[in-house]
Design a protein around this motif. Sequence first.
Motif, short mmCIF file in Angstrom:
data_model
loop_
_atom_site.label_atom_id
_atom_site.label_comp_id
_atom_site.label_asym_id
_atom_site.label_seq_id
_atom_site.Cartn_x
_atom_site.Cartn_y
_atom_site.Cartn_z
N LEU A 572 0.83 -1.20 0.00
CA LEU A 572 0.00 0.00 0.00
C LEU A 572 0.87 1.26 0.00
N LEU A 573 1.93 1.24 0.80
CA LEU A 573 2.81 2.41 0.88
C LEU A 573 3.52 2.70 -0.44
N ALA A 574 3.67 1.68 -1.28
CA ALA A 574 4.38 1.85 -2.55
C ALA A 574 3.51 2.46 -3.64
N THR A 575 2.23 2.68 -3.38
CA THR A 575 1.33 3.27 -4.37
C THR A 575 1.32 4.79 -4.23
N PRO A 576 0.90 5.51 -5.27
CA PRO A 576 0.98 6.98 -5.23
C PRO A 576 0.27 7.61 -4.04
N ASP A 577 -0.95 7.17 -3.75
CA ASP A 577 -1.67 7.74 -2.61
C ASP A 577 -1.62 6.83 -1.40
N GLY A 578 -0.69 5.85 -1.45
CA GLY A 578 -0.65 4.82 -0.42
C GLY A 578 -0.34 5.28 0.98
N PRO A 579 0.65 6.16 1.19
CA PRO A 579 0.97 6.56 2.57
C PRO A 579 -0.23 7.11 3.33
N ALA A 580 -1.01 7.96 2.68
CA ALA A 580 -2.18 8.52 3.36
C ALA A 580 -3.20 7.43 3.65
N ILE A 585 -5.91 3.70 7.46
CA ILE A 585 -6.35 2.35 7.84
C ILE A 585 -5.71 1.94 9.17
N TYR A 586 -4.40 2.21 9.30
CA TYR A 586 -3.68 1.77 10.49
C TYR A 586 -4.19 2.48 11.74
N THR A 587 -4.55 3.73 11.61
CA THR A 587 -5.08 4.47 12.76
C THR A 587 -6.31 3.78 13.33
N GLU A 588 -7.14 3.26 12.44
CA GLU A 588 -8.36 2.57 12.89
C GLU A 588 -8.08 1.13 13.30
N THR A 600 6.32 -3.82 14.64
CA THR A 600 6.84 -3.78 13.27
C THR A 600 6.20 -2.66 12.47
N LEU A 601 4.88 -2.54 12.58
CA LEU A 601 4.16 -1.56 11.75
C LEU A 601 4.41 -0.12 12.20
N ASP A 602 4.55 0.10 13.48
CA ASP A 602 4.86 1.45 13.95
C ASP A 602 6.14 1.95 13.29
N ALA A 603 7.16 1.08 13.28
CA ALA A 603 8.44 1.46 12.67
C ALA A 603 8.30 1.64 11.17
N LEU A 604 7.56 0.74 10.52
CA LEU A 604 7.40 0.81 9.07
C LEU A 604 6.70 2.08 8.65
N LEU A 605 5.60 2.41 9.29
CA LEU A 605 4.84 3.58 8.87
C LEU A 605 5.51 4.88 9.30
N ALA A 606 6.23 4.85 10.41
CA ALA A 606 6.96 6.05 10.82
C ALA A 606 8.09 6.34 9.84
N THR A 607 8.78 5.29 9.41
CA THR A 607 9.87 5.45 8.45
C THR A 607 9.36 6.00 7.14
N ARG A 608 8.26 5.45 6.65
CA ARG A 608 7.70 5.93 5.39
C ARG A 608 7.17 7.35 5.51
N ALA A 609 6.65 7.68 6.69
CA ALA A 609 6.14 9.05 6.89
C ALA A 609 7.30 10.05 6.81
N GLU A 610 8.46 9.67 7.36
CA GLU A 610 9.62 10.56 7.31
C GLU A 610 10.06 10.79 5.86
N ARG A 611 9.95 9.75 5.04
CA ARG A 611 10.39 9.87 3.64
C ARG A 611 9.46 10.76 2.83
N HIS A 612 8.21 10.87 3.28
CA HIS A 612 7.25 11.68 2.55
C HIS A 612 7.04 13.03 3.22
#
Length: 612
Positions: A572-580, A585-588, A600-612
Amino acid sequence: MAPLSSDLTPTVLPTDPHSHAGSSPVRVQHLALALTVDFDQHTLAGTATWHLANPGAAADFVLDTRDLTIEAVEALDATGLATTTDFILGSPDAILGQALRVTLMPATTAVRIRYRTAPQAAALQWLKAEQTAGTEPFLFTQSQAILARTWLPCQDSPGIRFTYEATVRVPAHLLALMSAENPQKLSPTGEYHFRMAQPIPAYLMALAVGDLAFAPLSGRTGIYAEPATLPVATHEFVDLENMVVAAEQLYGPYRWERYDLLVLPPSFPFGGMENPRLTFVTPTILAGDRSLTSLVAHELAHSWSGNLVTNATWNDFWLNEGFTVYFERRIMEHLYGREYADMLQVLGRAALHHTIEEIGAASPDTHLHLALAGRDPDEGLTEIAYEKGCALLLTLESLIGRPRLDTFIKEYFARFSFQAMDTATFLHYLRAELLDKEPGLEAKLNLAAWVDGPGLPPNAPTPTSDRFAKVDQALANLEAGTAPTALRTATTEWSSHEWVHFLHRLSPTLTAEQLAALDAAFHFTTSGNAEILAAWFPHTLRAGYAAADEAVKKFLHHVGRRKFVVPLYQALLATPDGPARAHAIYTEARRNYHSVTTGTLDALLATRAERH
């Protein structure tokens, strides 16, 4: 069987870098546990009384804790007389927690600790009724790798074993189960008594509480599940007794008396957990056609490799999992034939190659023997331990033949039963019992490259599958222009494994329109099979096939198994609108996941958020 020479007995084990208690000279021997389960406060409270194996070995006694409130500590003498004693909690460590150091008196034979868990204890998953298949709340634990210390002050090292008894008090309408002798019906008082006579390490301590019912499958096997799930589970696992018999025929008697399964709610972070006498399993393997029961064979195999002979530290994790994967597939071959087991080997090898590519072929994390000091041992729970470990045994099998390998493994389990095993001792044993008896065999095996070398050694046999060859032909036909509907006849008898192989080999460049045609023919998006959905959704996300979006969201809300959700969030993160979308989804969905998954997911989504 010849007596075991003293130099092969693993009496001096390596210090466990993941336990404050690992180097403590005073060791536990038996636990008497008394706990009350509070669903309102999300806590366990009570006492842990540790009977000591060698109380005079030192002036203090060290345990592992993390986020526990220690209310009082008493020293007990041989008559049971209790005296309040001093204790110190060490500085907190983000991974290891805190050392609990208890002052011992000359007459001390046991130590009683009154304590309370934190609502956010990492091992405990508290589920609301709406997160289950029924109408009642649910609690389950996940102690592996070093989370037992978050619900029990203990010597939390796989190399330290103890027996235990427990009294657990729960709401009267709920059933309590442990990795021990278990009840099969409700107690009218809500009080349950447990006993585990075989010594186990702390990571195999387990507790579950919920609206559960039991169905026997044989004199020594059965299923626990929520009432709505029990009929489906009973049908799915009808071959359980046959699995136990097949395992015994391969590698000796089952040593744990009963073998029962507990089907957990879908937030369970793993496929299964081999808690002795009571394997925890995810409902995502309830496929309806018994095609995903190799996971149960895997957890059963742990009753020998892991539970009976245990890795001494998490650096030696491959000794648990490599043998277990090899054993699992031998069980499945015995029950369902060589062609079936071949499919599992091919899927496993594909997963191994993917992991090596992801980690990096030159990374020391692709060695079998790991160096995890200073890191969370969960970082070593990858396909390397499982599939590279299995591939080593397949290579050895190709060199010496199955009969000799089976004899070696059977004697290994018998000689080291209820003991810990480290890599160095195992290699010594392997050389003494097999490799040194045949000049040149170790060189042919290329043992050092397997254990302390990166990647997959070139002498690993390449698994093949006749059934997958037919799948590959169907894929070739599809790429040549055959309409998906024309493949229906050829695919009617496919198992989940064939469909997963098909989806993994499907071209990543297919358009949304092409995926729609496949979906119309085979109904992937509405499949009830989690393995198929997890293999299908990355294609739909990549291509922007919007018809599957709601199903993806529902899956991520409902399923907490880390194997599935982490790759889906990555896709999902690899798609154009995926990070949002991923963060929304993860918040819910986060509250539905166990801490093993959220870590695992906290680190994954935090890392991707930093990149965007």
